[in-house]
Structure formats: C-alpha cells, structure tokens
Design an enzyme around this catalytic site. Structure first.
Site, PDB file in Angstrom:
ATOM      1  N   HIS A   1       1.281  61.516  63.273  1.00 12.88           N
ATOM      2  CA  HIS A   1       0.523  60.263  63.419  1.00 12.88           C
ATOM      3  C   HIS A   1      -0.020  60.123  64.840  1.00 12.88           C
ATOM      4  O   HIS A   1      -1.200  59.785  65.032  1.00 12.88           O
ATOM      5  CB  HIS A   1       1.419  59.075  63.076  1.00 12.88           C
ATOM      6  CG  HIS A   1       0.794  57.740  63.369  1.00 12.88           C
ATOM      7  ND1 HIS A   1      -0.067  57.124  62.498  1.00 12.88           N
ATOM      8  CD2 HIS A   1       0.904  56.920  64.447  1.00 12.88           C
ATOM      9  CE1 HIS A   1      -0.476  55.970  63.014  1.00 12.88           C
ATOM     10  NE2 HIS A   1       0.107  55.819  64.201  1.00 12.88           N
ATOM     11  N   GLU A   2       0.819  60.396  65.838  1.00  9.67           N
ATOM     12  CA  GLU A   2       0.366  60.278  67.222  1.00  9.67           C
ATOM     13  C   GLU A   2      -0.662  61.354  67.562  1.00  9.67           C
ATOM     14  O   GLU A   2      -1.597  61.102  68.326  1.00  9.67           O
ATOM     15  CB  GLU A   2       1.561  60.333  68.183  1.00  9.67           C
ATOM     16  CG  GLU A   2       2.599  59.226  67.979  1.00  9.67           C
ATOM     17  CD  GLU A   2       2.001  57.826  67.971  1.00  9.67           C
ATOM     18  OE1 GLU A   2       0.932  57.628  68.585  1.00  9.67           O
ATOM     19  OE2 GLU A   2       2.591  56.926  67.352  1.00  9.67           O
TER      20      GLU A   2
ATOM     21  N   HIS B   1      -3.996  60.160  66.645  1.00 11.73           N
ATOM     22  CA  HIS B   1      -4.690  59.370  67.666  1.00 11.73           C
ATOM     23  C   HIS B   1      -5.353  60.281  68.700  1.00 11.73           C
ATOM     24  O   HIS B   1      -6.472  60.003  69.156  1.00 11.73           O
ATOM     25  CB  HIS B   1      -3.702  58.432  68.366  1.00 11.73           C
ATOM     26  CG  HIS B   1      -3.298  57.265  67.537  1.00 11.73           C
ATOM     27  ND1 HIS B   1      -4.216  56.418  66.942  1.00 11.73           N
ATOM     28  CD2 HIS B   1      -2.071  56.772  67.214  1.00 11.73           C
ATOM     29  CE1 HIS B   1      -3.578  55.467  66.278  1.00 11.73           C
ATOM     30  NE2 HIS B   1      -2.273  55.666  66.426  1.00 11.73           N
TER      31      HIS B   1
ATOM     32  N   HIS C   1      -9.383  60.482  69.644  1.00 10.67           N
ATOM     33  CA  HIS C   1      -9.933  60.459  71.001  1.00 10.67           C
ATOM     34  C   HIS C   1     -10.792  61.694  71.255  1.00 10.67           C
ATOM     35  O   HIS C   1     -11.887  61.610  71.831  1.00 10.67           O
ATOM     36  CB  HIS C   1      -8.788  60.392  72.019  1.00 10.67           C
ATOM     37  CG  HIS C   1      -9.231  59.925  73.371  1.00 10.67           C
ATOM     38  ND1 HIS C   1      -8.369  59.718  74.417  1.00 10.67           N
ATOM     39  CD2 HIS C   1     -10.465  59.617  73.859  1.00 10.67           C
ATOM     40  CE1 HIS C   1      -9.046  59.315  75.474  1.00 10.67           C
ATOM     41  NE2 HIS C   1     -10.307  59.246  75.166  1.00 10.67           N
TER      42      HIS C   1
END
Length: 224
Positions: free
Chosen positions: A92-93, A96, A100
């Site tokens: 999940h991270e 992110h 980006h």
C-alpha cells in the site's frame, strides 16, 4: 432522539478505526508463504517499478509514504514482520510512492494542501478560542461573525484535505497495491489482503467525516 444522534456520531467516529485495527491484527500472524518481510517486499517492488532513490525506513510514527523526503516508512511490526498484514501494508505504501513517481494529481494536490491545512487548522482553533474576547475588545458589529467565518474557512481547508485524501488512499490500495500483491500473495489469502487494503484506506473515512461534521457545526453557529 439526542441519545440516538450521540450513538450515531460515536459509531461514525469510532467504528471505522476499531474495525481497521481488528482487520490488521487478525492477519498479523507470521507465515512462510509470503515473500520476505514487509521491508524486503517494499524494497523489491520499488526496484521492480523503477522507482529510484526511495528508501524504506523503520518508524515509530505509523506507516506512511513521505512525499517531501520521498521515503516509505513502516512501523516495526510491518518493517520486520513476515505476515499478510506486513506485506500488504508495505505494498500500500509503495502504491503511494508509485503515485508520486507517475505524477498522480490527487496525491500532488494533497501534498500541497497538507502544509496549508495544518497552519489553517491551528489558526482556526486560535480564532475560535479568541473570538469572544476579540468581540468584546472591538465591539465592531458583525465582528464575531467575521472571526467565526475566518475560523470556518480554516476548518474547511482541513476538510478539503480529508476529501482529497480519500481517493488517494483507495487508489493506492486497489489500483496500485492490489495488482502487485496478486503476484506475490497466495490466492487463498487474497481476500484477506483485500480486507487489509480496505482497512488501510478506511482509516481516513472517519477522519474525513469528523472534519466535515466539524465544519458543518461551525456553519450552523455562523448562521445563528
């Protein structure tokens, strides 16, 4: 009626976080079927996706991706853990970080708004506490309404950040992390991975609702 409203508000604020914590804890047990620890999977995914100069660090301040320093940070249990929760949170991270890397507009908008919202929220709290005193000192007609209006704007900025955050979190979970996890997590554990991803995104739902209710409360005060 009042009691029912209080119970409903408590459910809105508390239940999403309670459910999310229960889901994450439920899938924390270790398993040899997963591809290493959360940190190892995160590092592997970043390399595979061609995302350079994004380190994976251990943190005591909750799992998150920091767009300012371009760093994936995982809590100790998820950094060192070899569990469904650990690898899913790591993915999940990384989602992110991928947002980006690809210039995902809502993430960039949230990043710009966060700094503004933090300052605005602090200013709003100060204004609300100071409003009666400012009104007594100035005695200007409509002065109190002006101060409250300024506070509402500041709280509204915070509410806007939460609204922008929701699509960012759900996109990181289901459009980025989920397709990656299907290649690493056994099929029989994918329903559990989807629950964990939902929990990762859902922790922001209560915060968003609370922010909107807080803004609505001050709008009611202003109308009076």
């Amino acid at each position: 009626m009042v009691v029912l409203l209080v119970v409903l508000l408590l459910a809105v604020f508390i239940l999403p976080n309670v459910w999310a914590k229960w889901v994450l804890k439920r899938h924390m047990r270790g398993c040899n079927d997963y591809p290493g620890t959360g940190a190892e999977l995160a590092e592997h995914l970043l390399r595979r996706l061609g995302i350079k100069d994004v380190p994976v660090e251990r943190t005591e301040f909750g799992d998150h991706y920091d767009p300012e320093t371009r760093c994936v940070r995982l809590s100790p249990d998820h950094y060192d853990g070899c569990s469904l929760t650990a690898v899913t949170v790591a993915a999940h991270e990384v989602g992110h970080a991928l947002q980006h890397h690809q210039g995902y507009a809502p993430l960039l908008a949230r990043s710009r708004l966060v700094g503004v919202a933090q300052k605005a929220e602090k200013m709003g709290a100060i204004l609300m506490m100071a409003a009666p005193f400012l009104f007594l000192l100035t005695r200007v007609p409509g002065g109190l309404a002006l101060v409250i209006g300024m506070a509402v704007i500041s709280f509204g900025t915070a509410a806007l950040v939460h609204l922008v955050t929701l699509p960012v979190e759900f996109d990181a979970s289901f459009n980025r992390a989920l397709p990656l996890l299907k290649e690493y997590v056994p099929p029989y554990d994918m329903p559990g991975a989807q629950h964990v991803l939902t929990a990762c995104a859902f922790t922001y739902v209560a915060a968003s609702l609370a922010s909107m209710l807080n803004l609505g409360r001050w709008l009611v005060i202003l109308r009076r």
